[in-house]
Design an enzyme around this catalytic site. Sequence first.
Site, PDB file in Angstrom:
ATOM      1  CE1 TYR A  39       0.950   0.370   4.423  1.00  0.00           C
ATOM      2  CE2 TYR A  39      -1.483  -0.263   4.874  1.00  0.00           C
ATOM      3  CZ  TYR A  39      -0.135  -0.069   5.202  1.00  0.00           C
ATOM      4  OH  TYR A  39       0.174  -0.317   6.672  1.00  0.00           O
ATOM      5  CD  GLU A  40      -0.623   5.051   1.940  1.00  0.00           C
ATOM      6  OE1 GLU A  40      -0.864   5.622   0.923  1.00  0.00           O
ATOM      7  OE2 GLU A  40      -1.606   4.470   2.600  1.00  0.00           O
ATOM      8  N   GLY A  41       1.628   3.148  -2.682  1.00  0.00           N
ATOM      9  CA  GLY A  41       2.437   2.844  -3.891  1.00  0.00           C
ATOM     10  C   GLY A  41       3.156   1.534  -3.759  1.00  0.00           C
TER      11      GLY A  41
END
Length: 612
Positions: A449-451
């Site tokens: 997550y978050e890229g």
Amino acid sequence: MSAGINTYKTDLREIFFTLFEQFGFGQVAGQAPFDAWGPDEAKAVLQETYRFAKDVLGPLNSSGDREGCRLEGGAVITPKGFKDAWKKLYEQGFKTVAVSPDHGGQGGPIMLQVLIEEILSGANSAFNMYPGLAFGAAELIAECGTPEQKKLYVERMLNGTWGGTMCLTEPHAGSDVGAAKSTARKNADGTYSIRGTKIFISGGDHDLAENVIHLVLARIEGAAPGTKGLSLFIVPKIRVNADGSLAGSNDVSVGSIEHKMGIKASATCVLNFGENDGCVGELVGGIENVGMSQMFKMMNGARIAVGIQGVALASAAYFNALEYAKDRKQGAHLSKWKDPSAPRVAIIEHPDVRRMLLEMKAHVEGIRALIVKLAMHTDKAQMLAGKDDDQSAYHRGQVELLTPLVKAYSSDQAFRLCAQAIQVYGGAGYCQDYPVEQYTRDSKIFSIYEGTNHIQAMDLVGRKMGQAGGANFQQFMADVGGFIEAHREHKVYGEAVKQLAAAQEGVMASAMAVLGWSQDPAKMTLIPLSANRFLNMMSELAVGWLLLDAAIIAERLGEKATGDEKAFYEGKKWSALWYARNVLPNVEQAARMMALEDTSSVEISNTAFGSI
């Protein structure tokens, strides 16, 4: 393991060393804008944070994991004890240490806040996501919102009255954010009617705060396709009056919550906006079509926060494994392995267990140092703004460059090191009687997550290395080079520093290769094929540098130390030497592999992968 037992452990002495002795907290504390802060205040806050983590958050970690979140009547119910912990967290003020006094905060350095966050996340990563998201969303509004939006939302989100989220991902658009189909139609009063579905929204709903403020990316009717046409909207779960009072439902509903491998106490929601055409949002800052640039301000902070989560769980896993290894007796000492009557020894006496523990120790210390260094750059950039703009720009540039390293390297290593902690325990570690199996499950999401970490790698090679005409990368390499030249002939660490120099040469050669590929259309494919490897190489170079820096500082400070202090400083030596001897040579090898320009994975046909 029964509910209510704290298993979180850390070493405040190690945290104090990183903050005060290695990175010179006193260089920023006591100076504007951090006038009210000094080492004594910082130590007191960290000690109190650790007490809170052990007494309040730690006991809720395993029980929250087993209970998870549930959906009742369209609302998320968090595990038992979370509401009380939320209240106590904000009463103690841990989340506002580095918040500006303009928004009710304490105006402390980011260097201190990242270590507070490590302790909170290490004790209960799933819980700490809820206030973390509220903090990030509030910071974005504080930077990009209108004066009215700042007044209405920011302080309430920072003091725990309201929560917050970031809403990007849609069912058909994960990392491809520009494919988002959520829409915004302008109303006569200047607000917008929002409609769409967002998925994988961490903290998308909960019962900890009286309202949840969503930051939603949507496309205004008629706006351009792709990311350029996205705008960012403030969309409360419950509508808010101008005086901050609540005004009823805003047509935001929870479609479902995900049943996940880990962080089960963090509600990951499907959110539906405007199913009944009653969802209203306001444009952040009143500016259309700049949603992605605004959201990136929160995303960059979130990526650093993920790096903190990574080191937090890796550290907690290490200290639990260390304690177990000192207590668990099995087998005779190697020197008496043929003697069946020899006494059983603690498994920390066995060479392979010692190898695993030192590998964990070195990585945790080095990654923590990398995170605190990034935070130091942030603080110095703020201190020097308007006083020495060139130096302020240098520090801002280093924050930009190091962010993908912090996010990706820390999260990759967290999962690997937590799994290694299970190996130290043996079969016991695979059981829920010990916390390391939960740490391993919880930490897997960090690289996603978050890229995803490939996005971080492409951000590094595609954007960050070229920023400021390449000056940020060149300055980083010059900083490493300056350390090498200063310590190449060090009586204890000279050989290790030479290994660091060889790693630096490998990174530089690979950076030049990436530059060459970017200018040759026939070789462009090599960039995404090699980006992850390059990010890992650069991260290992940075961590190796900072571990050696810490060791040289510790050698000087440990000359007159005795007892536990002497042993502590000795530990810095072996962390640095182990990493230099066992990890830095991988950088040279990785550079040789990049030079081979292998394209096997794109040359193989789809059918050659196998028929299913």
